[in-house]
Enzyme design. Structure first.
Site, PDB file in Angstrom:
ATOM      1  N   GLY A   9      28.433  52.909 -11.843  1.00 32.77           N
ATOM      2  CA  GLY A   9      27.551  52.702 -12.998  1.00 32.77           C
ATOM      3  C   GLY A   9      28.174  52.052 -14.213  1.00 32.77           C
ATOM      4  N   LEU A  87      22.832  49.090  -3.422  1.00 37.80           N
ATOM      5  CA  LEU A  87      23.211  48.569  -2.104  1.00 37.80           C
ATOM      6  C   LEU A  87      22.062  48.465  -1.102  1.00 37.80           C
ATOM      7  CD1 LEU A  87      26.692  50.319  -1.748  1.00 37.80           C
ATOM      8  CD2 LEU A  87      26.188  47.980  -2.469  1.00 37.80           C
ATOM      9  N   LYS A  88      20.832  48.768  -1.535  1.00 38.29           N
ATOM     10  CA  LYS A  88      19.711  48.664  -0.594  1.00 38.29           C
ATOM     11  C   LYS A  88      18.988  47.329  -0.782  1.00 38.29           C
ATOM     12  CE  LYS A  88      16.688  52.075   0.210  1.00 38.29           C
ATOM     13  NZ  LYS A  88      16.773  52.460   1.614  1.00 38.29           N
ATOM     14  N   ILE A  90      15.801  45.082  -1.237  1.00 34.01           N
ATOM     15  CA  ILE A  90      14.521  45.310  -1.917  1.00 34.01           C
ATOM     16  C   ILE A  90      13.391  44.818  -1.005  1.00 34.01           C
ATOM     17  CG2 ILE A  90      13.178  44.701  -3.979  1.00 34.01           C
ATOM     18  CD1 ILE A  90      15.628  46.359  -4.666  1.00 34.01           C
ATOM     19  N   ASN A 104      20.034  40.752 -10.189  1.00 34.54           N
ATOM     20  CA  ASN A 104      21.200  41.429  -9.618  1.00 34.54           C
ATOM     21  C   ASN A 104      22.454  40.768 -10.170  1.00 34.54           C
ATOM     22  OD1 ASN A 104      22.735  43.073  -7.783  1.00 34.54           O
ATOM     23  ND2 ASN A 104      22.929  41.300  -6.429  1.00 34.54           N
ATOM     24  N   HIS A 106      26.489  39.964  -9.065  1.00 29.84           N
ATOM     25  CA  HIS A 106      27.375  39.931  -7.900  1.00 29.84           C
ATOM     26  C   HIS A 106      28.766  39.490  -8.351  1.00 29.84           C
ATOM     27  CE1 HIS A 106      28.363  39.736  -3.678  1.00 29.84           C
ATOM     28  NE2 HIS A 106      29.001  38.607  -3.925  1.00 29.84           N
ATOM     29  N   ASP A 147      21.672  38.893  -2.008  1.00 31.26           N
ATOM     30  CA  ASP A 147      22.480  37.945  -2.809  1.00 31.26           C
ATOM     31  C   ASP A 147      21.998  36.497  -2.677  1.00 31.26           C
ATOM     32  OD1 ASP A 147      24.157  40.088  -3.499  1.00 31.26           O
ATOM     33  OD2 ASP A 147      25.469  39.755  -1.791  1.00 31.26           O
ATOM     34  N   GLU A 176      31.686  40.678 -15.728  1.00 33.77           N
ATOM     35  CA  GLU A 176      30.352  41.194 -15.369  1.00 33.77           C
ATOM     36  C   GLU A 176      29.720  41.897 -16.572  1.00 33.77           C
ATOM     37  OE1 GLU A 176      29.809  43.448 -11.752  1.00 33.77           O
ATOM     38  OE2 GLU A 176      31.705  42.716 -10.971  1.00 33.77           O
TER      39      GLU A 176
HETATM   40  C1  GRF Z   1      29.695  45.428  -9.437  1.00 32.12           C
HETATM   41  O1  GRF Z   1      30.872  44.768  -9.062  1.00 32.12           O
HETATM   42  C2  GRF Z   1      28.491  44.541  -9.207  1.00 32.12           C
HETATM   43  O2  GRF Z   1      28.767  43.194  -9.384  1.00 32.12           O
HETATM   44  C3  GRF Z   1      28.140  44.817  -7.776  1.00 32.12           C
HETATM   45  O3  GRF Z   1      28.422  46.187  -7.578  1.00 32.12           O
HETATM   46  C4  GRF Z   1      29.398  46.619  -8.524  1.00 32.12           C
HETATM   47  C5  GRF Z   1      28.806  47.764  -9.259  1.00 32.12           C
HETATM   48  O4  GRF Z   1      29.716  48.386 -10.133  1.00 32.12           O
HETATM   49  N1  GRF Z   1      26.783  44.431  -7.465  1.00 32.12           N
HETATM   50  P1  GRF Z   1      29.189  49.467 -11.155  1.00 32.12           P
HETATM   51  O5  GRF Z   1      28.528  50.584 -10.361  1.00 32.12           O
HETATM   52  O6  GRF Z   1      28.234  48.803 -12.099  1.00 32.12           O
HETATM   53  O7  GRF Z   1      30.428  49.962 -11.864  1.00 32.12           O
END
Ligand code: GRF
Length: 205
Positions: A9, A87-88, A90, A104, A106, A147, A176
């Site tokens: 998170g 991780l699911k 949609i 999303n 990535h 993705d 990110e």
């Molecule tokens: C991140 O690296 C994001 O890019 C990917 O999953 C990871 C999630 O990290 N989709 P967090 O749970 O936000 O720390």
């Protein structure tokens, strides 16, 4: 917005901080996870944001899971969805309901190093194994494939000779946390226009 998360998170945290600091004009109405132990749920609870665990055992098919999710989102007045380490896949019904309003993040430059199973350290391992000199971050609109949807923002991160998957992951994660809030703010300002696979940002500086 509603935030979907399966893990630690940190992106949720970055989004909430950006809101607190006035960099992102949005509200997180609800955080939903398919993992009871997700750090994202703990963080949301600490911050007084409704945090809901939906059990994949109780809703085993993607359709029933997302049907429940849609009910939760509607009950909380969600009109935009951010995936933050979710991780699911949609479901098509969810995509149709929130067309071009699900995004999303990535930890690589898509379309490289993405797709099913490409998450966590695996992404950075693959980047290093390939010998890439740059990697980066992609924020994209979510469609029916992992993705795959139109790219909203990308930023590069240099790969260093002494990088391990862990050190690379850490530098990528810092970026990110910056660009997710930036991308979400572009949507909040109504400046994102999607034309086929291309995304145009109005009044780009
Ligand atoms: C991140 O690296 C994001 O890019 C990917 O999953 C990871 C999630 O990290 N989709 P967090 O749970 O936000 O720390």
């Amino acid at each position: 917005m509603g935030v979907l998360a399966s893990g630690r998170g940190s992106n949720l945290r970055a989004i909430v901080e950006a809101i607190d600091q006035g960099r992102l004009n949005a509200q997180v109405r609800v955080v939903v996870s398919n993992k009871a132990q997700a750090g994202a749920l703990d963080f949301a609870r600490q911050r007084g944001v409704p945090a809901i665990f939906l059990s994949p055992e109780e809703y085993p098919s993607p359709e029933t899971f997302d049907q429940k999710l849609l009910q939760v989102f509607e009950a909380h007045g969600v009109d935009f969805v951010a995936l933050a380490g979710y991780l699911k896949l949609i479901s098509p019904a969810m995509i149709a309901r929130y067309r071009n309003r699900i995004v999303n993040i990535h930890p690589a430059l898509l379309p490289s190093f993405g797709g099913k199973g490409m998450y966590g350290l695996r992404v950075h391992e693959a980047v290093l194994d390939y010998g890439c000199k740059v990697t980066g971050v992609t924020v994209h609109i979510v469609d029916e494939q992992y993705d795959h949807g139109p790219v909203v923002l990308q930023r590069c991160v240099e790969v260093r000779d002494d990088d391990t998957p862990e050190t690379l992951a850490e530098r990528v994660l810092r970026i990110e946390h910056q660009i997710y809030a930036e991308a979400l703010q572009l949507f909040a300002e109504g400046r994102v226009k999607v034309v086929g696979r291309r995304v145009f940002i109005e009044n780009r500086r």
